[in-house]
Scaffold this motif. Structure first.
Motif, PDB file in Angstrom:
ATOM      1  N   TRP A 194       4.213  -0.664  -5.424  1.00 29.69           N
ATOM      2  CA  TRP A 194       4.936  -0.840  -4.159  1.00 29.69           C
ATOM      3  C   TRP A 194       4.579   0.280  -3.196  1.00 29.69           C
ATOM      4  O   TRP A 194       4.311   0.040  -2.018  1.00 29.69           O
TER       5      TRP A 194
ATOM      6  N   ASP B 214       1.150  -0.313  -1.844  1.00 32.98           N
ATOM      7  CA  ASP B 214       1.151  -1.367  -0.825  1.00 32.98           C
ATOM      8  C   ASP B 214       1.653  -0.843   0.519  1.00 32.98           C
ATOM      9  O   ASP B 214       1.101  -1.178   1.568  1.00 32.98           O
ATOM     10  N   GLN B 215       2.694  -0.019   0.483  1.00 39.32           N
ATOM     11  CA  GLN B 215       3.233   0.542   1.721  1.00 39.32           C
ATOM     12  C   GLN B 215       2.222   1.469   2.382  1.00 39.32           C
ATOM     13  O   GLN B 215       2.053   1.450   3.598  1.00 39.32           O
TER      14      GLN B 215
ATOM     15  N   ALA C 186      11.226   2.549  -6.841  1.00 40.08           N
ATOM     16  CA  ALA C 186      10.038   1.878  -6.303  1.00 40.08           C
ATOM     17  C   ALA C 186       8.878   2.076  -7.278  1.00 40.08           C
ATOM     18  O   ALA C 186       8.711   3.148  -7.846  1.00 40.08           O
ATOM     19  N   THR C 187       8.103   1.048  -7.472  1.00 39.41           N
ATOM     20  CA  THR C 187       6.967   1.128  -8.392  1.00 39.41           C
ATOM     21  C   THR C 187       5.778   1.799  -7.716  1.00 39.41           C
ATOM     22  O   THR C 187       5.709   1.891  -6.481  1.00 39.41           O
TER      23      THR C 187
END
Length: 95
Positions: free
Chosen positions: A41, A44-45, A37-38
């Protein structure tokens, strides 16, 4: 932690370490984070999970990206990371 990149060893900066803490807290909250996962990402989560955390967590992710991929640690970044971390944790507690 130490990351290897192109045959070199370098220590992670304060923003990337803080993003690791964000990731750990999301996992503890039950979010499955895929391998690879970046930073974006994860940010954003966190923004979706913790009301009000969007702006500080995205700013922290941008600093982490600069450290990890741009080889840049802006002057004063430790103080900025500490401020952003406090803002994220305040938002997290309010969620």
């Amino acid at each position: 932690r130490v990351h290897r990149r192109r045959g070199t060893v370098r220590r992670r900066g304060p923003a990337s370490r803080a993003m690791t803490r964000v990731e750990r807290r999301l996992r503890r909250g039950g979010l499955a984070i895929p391998r690879g996962a970046t930073v974006g990402w994860v940010a954003d989560q966190a923004a979706r999970t913790w009301d009000g955390a969007g702006p500080p967590v995205r700013a922290l992710a941008a600093l982490a990206d600069s450290e990890l991929y741009g080889g840049v640690r802006p002057p004063g970044s430790s103080a900025e990371v500490n401020r952003l971390w406090r803002d994220i944790m305040t938002a997290r507690r309010g969620s």
